[in-house]
Design an enzyme around this catalytic site. Sequence first.
Site, PDB file in Angstrom:
ATOM      1  N   ASP A 205     -12.915   2.558  -0.941  1.00  0.00           N
ATOM      2  CA  ASP A 205     -12.040   2.931   0.169  1.00  0.00           C
ATOM      3  C   ASP A 205     -12.588   4.218   0.765  1.00  0.00           C
ATOM      4  O   ASP A 205     -12.503   5.259   0.129  1.00  0.00           O
ATOM      5  CB  ASP A 205     -10.629   3.154  -0.376  1.00  0.00           C
ATOM      6  CG  ASP A 205      -9.622   3.424   0.726  1.00  0.00           C
ATOM      7  OD1 ASP A 205      -9.853   2.975   1.849  1.00  0.00           O
ATOM      8  OD2 ASP A 205      -8.613   4.089   0.436  1.00  0.00           O
ATOM      9  N   HIS A 206     -13.124   4.137   1.910  1.00  0.00           N
ATOM     10  CA  HIS A 206     -13.715   5.290   2.610  1.00  0.00           C
ATOM     11  C   HIS A 206     -15.014   5.721   1.913  1.00  0.00           C
ATOM     12  O   HIS A 206     -15.215   5.483   0.730  1.00  0.00           O
ATOM     13  CB  HIS A 206     -12.767   6.503   2.681  1.00  0.00           C
ATOM     14  CG  HIS A 206     -11.425   6.156   3.235  1.00  0.00           C
ATOM     15  ND1 HIS A 206     -10.388   7.036   3.276  1.00  0.00           N
ATOM     16  CD2 HIS A 206     -10.955   5.014   3.793  1.00  0.00           C
ATOM     17  CE1 HIS A 206      -9.328   6.455   3.813  1.00  0.00           C
ATOM     18  NE2 HIS A 206      -9.649   5.238   4.129  1.00  0.00           N
TER      19      HIS A 206
ATOM     20  N   TYR B 116     -15.090   4.777   7.419  1.00  0.00           N
ATOM     21  CA  TYR B 116     -15.561   3.405   7.243  1.00  0.00           C
ATOM     22  C   TYR B 116     -17.011   3.203   7.683  1.00  0.00           C
ATOM     23  O   TYR B 116     -17.361   2.147   8.181  1.00  0.00           O
ATOM     24  CB  TYR B 116     -14.622   2.440   7.983  1.00  0.00           C
ATOM     25  CG  TYR B 116     -13.319   2.260   7.238  1.00  0.00           C
ATOM     26  CD1 TYR B 116     -13.221   1.344   6.198  1.00  0.00           C
ATOM     27  CD2 TYR B 116     -12.196   3.031   7.538  1.00  0.00           C
ATOM     28  CE1 TYR B 116     -12.037   1.182   5.489  1.00  0.00           C
ATOM     29  CE2 TYR B 116     -11.008   2.886   6.830  1.00  0.00           C
ATOM     30  CZ  TYR B 116     -10.936   1.954   5.812  1.00  0.00           C
ATOM     31  OH  TYR B 116      -9.771   1.803   5.106  1.00  0.00           O
TER      32      TYR B 116
ATOM     33  N   HIS C 182      -7.918   0.122  -4.182  1.00  0.00           N
ATOM     34  CA  HIS C 182      -8.796   0.920  -3.317  1.00  0.00           C
ATOM     35  C   HIS C 182      -9.342   2.031  -4.197  1.00  0.00           C
ATOM     36  O   HIS C 182      -8.569   2.836  -4.720  1.00  0.00           O
ATOM     37  CB  HIS C 182      -7.985   1.561  -2.187  1.00  0.00           C
ATOM     38  CG  HIS C 182      -7.516   0.603  -1.149  1.00  0.00           C
ATOM     39  ND1 HIS C 182      -6.685   0.992  -0.115  1.00  0.00           N
ATOM     40  CD2 HIS C 182      -7.778  -0.701  -0.945  1.00  0.00           C
ATOM     41  CE1 HIS C 182      -6.452  -0.052   0.669  1.00  0.00           C
ATOM     42  NE2 HIS C 182      -7.096  -1.091   0.185  1.00  0.00           N
TER      43      HIS C 182
ATOM     44  N   HIS D  24       0.860  -1.188   0.000  1.00  0.00           N
ATOM     45  CA  HIS D  24       0.000   0.000   0.000  1.00  0.00           C
ATOM     46  C   HIS D  24       0.895   1.236   0.000  1.00  0.00           C
ATOM     47  O   HIS D  24       1.906   1.268   0.694  1.00  0.00           O
ATOM     48  CB  HIS D  24      -0.878  -0.018   1.263  1.00  0.00           C
ATOM     49  CG  HIS D  24      -1.935   1.033   1.285  1.00  0.00           C
ATOM     50  ND1 HIS D  24      -1.666   2.347   1.606  1.00  0.00           N
ATOM     51  CD2 HIS D  24      -3.255   0.973   1.013  1.00  0.00           C
ATOM     52  CE1 HIS D  24      -2.788   3.039   1.530  1.00  0.00           C
ATOM     53  NE2 HIS D  24      -3.779   2.236   1.173  1.00  0.00           N
TER      54      HIS D  24
ATOM     55  N   CYS E  33      -3.950   2.173  -4.639  1.00  0.00           N
ATOM     56  CA  CYS E  33      -4.844   2.993  -3.825  1.00  0.00           C
ATOM     57  C   CYS E  33      -5.002   4.306  -4.587  1.00  0.00           C
ATOM     58  O   CYS E  33      -4.126   5.173  -4.560  1.00  0.00           O
ATOM     59  CB  CYS E  33      -4.293   3.213  -2.416  1.00  0.00           C
ATOM     60  SG  CYS E  33      -5.453   4.175  -1.428  1.00  0.00           S
TER      61      CYS E  33
HETATM   62  C1  DNO Z   1      -6.916   3.576   5.303  1.00  0.00           C
HETATM   63  C2  DNO Z   1      -6.140   2.535   4.715  1.00  0.00           C
HETATM   64  C3  DNO Z   1      -4.961   2.098   5.567  1.00  0.00           C
HETATM   65  C4  DNO Z   1      -4.292   0.971   4.880  1.00  0.00           C
HETATM   66  C5  DNO Z   1      -3.093   0.386   5.491  1.00  0.00           C
HETATM   67  C6  DNO Z   1      -2.538  -0.619   4.536  1.00  0.00           C
HETATM   68  O1  DNO Z   1      -8.058   3.643   5.094  1.00  0.00           O
HETATM   69  O2  DNO Z   1      -5.841   2.790   3.406  1.00  0.00           O
HETATM   70  O3  DNO Z   1      -5.463   1.600   6.770  1.00  0.00           O
HETATM   71  O4  DNO Z   1      -5.197  -0.051   4.857  1.00  0.00           O
HETATM   72  O5  DNO Z   1      -2.182   1.369   5.720  1.00  0.00           O
HETATM   73  O6  DNO Z   1      -1.510  -1.326   5.105  1.00  0.00           O
END
Ligand code: DNO
Length: 395
Positions: free
Chosen positions: A353-354, A371, A304, A239, A277
């Site tokens: 993601d979010h 989340y 993500h 990531h 991401c």
């Molecule tokens: C936040 C995420 C982080 C990510 C970690 C991956 O929402 O993108 O928690 O999962 O850093 O290791």
Amino acid sequence: MRESWRWFGPGDPVSLEEIRQTGATDIVSALHDIPIGEAWPLEQILAHKTRIEARNTIHSPLYWTVVESIPVHEDIKLAAPGHERYIENWILTVKRLGEAGIKTICYNFMPVIDWTRTDLKHEMPNGAIALRFDQDRFAAFDLFILERDRAEKDYSAEERDRARAAFENMCADDVAQLTETIIAGLPGKMTEAYTIDDFRQALARYDGMTHAALRANLMAFLGKVLPHADRAGVKLAIHPDDPPWDMFGLPRIICTPRDLNLLFGKLPNPSNGMTLCVGTYGSRPDNDLPQMAIDFAERIHFAHLRGVSRDKDEQRSFVEANHLDSDIDMIGVIRNLLSNETELDREIFIRPDHGHLMMADLENAKSNPGYSGIGRMKGLAEVRGVIRALSVEEQ
Ligand code: DNO
């Protein structure tokens, strides 16, 4: 594409039954209770999997297919004396996850801090709540709250003035809130939660650490792990550092395509892969996300999907925008990921993601920042619409 959803375990305010209703089929999870550095016991991995998959005979199935994340102990990042045992434990966890059939593992190599925001309650024009990174507030924390040695040289005179103005605008509660947001923790962070003194000490351990030295430590770590991951058929998906630039004088080494080329050029093992991401890489205007989706096609095992809108006058500040309405060409990213899948004959795990805090979740005191259920469901539904439309076009 496999639609996945991050679940933090039984304490997550969004239940597995709710996740099923979003249409997601895959669960992204971790054993958050195991202390950083310890190997995950096989029985606990299997018990977590059974918990996730228990109702699959009654309802539409959910599978635990992605781990996010196995934390990397700070001693590994520092190559501190005795760190080898933490690498051994990491390898054991990878092997056990492989045995349990969980073959995609997200992790990161960010020193001291994981993902970082300054505001968890940024109000969007429609009244929903978003996460925000504000460079002036961040600098205010670094310069005037943490009072880090040598912090001054990391900011221009103009940035320092703006940071001072931001600091002077804060009341004691704001200071406490900002401190907690930056160092004590956001959901899913893979580093410790610190007090301000612990934080200073954690930073001090990295005094003098260069990008090259940290990169060498990542390579040494992966050099030991990847052969085992190759053998177990497990894909590792690093990531990026979020946000993708140096912070607190710490080197951050997974921020740009150049960083990724160095990583994959040096260690071309098939298991050496990445998490695209989109929101993190997209926080920098120089990262071209649709192009990255093409250039790293074989390396992307997990994506993500999230948009960011950068402030016009301050390129480091951003708000987590709607999934499809941001500075990033999300449709271009999805189109390129879909053609990778066809060309390489495989499926990529994606997750929203979010999401914004909105509707009934605004009243839900337990929602994890970023989340909440409804906002992520909206994001997933939008992204699903794009995937379906583009898939039909392709045929
Ligand atoms: C936040 C995420 C982080 C990510 C970690 C991956 O929402 O993108 O928690 O999962 O850093 O290791």
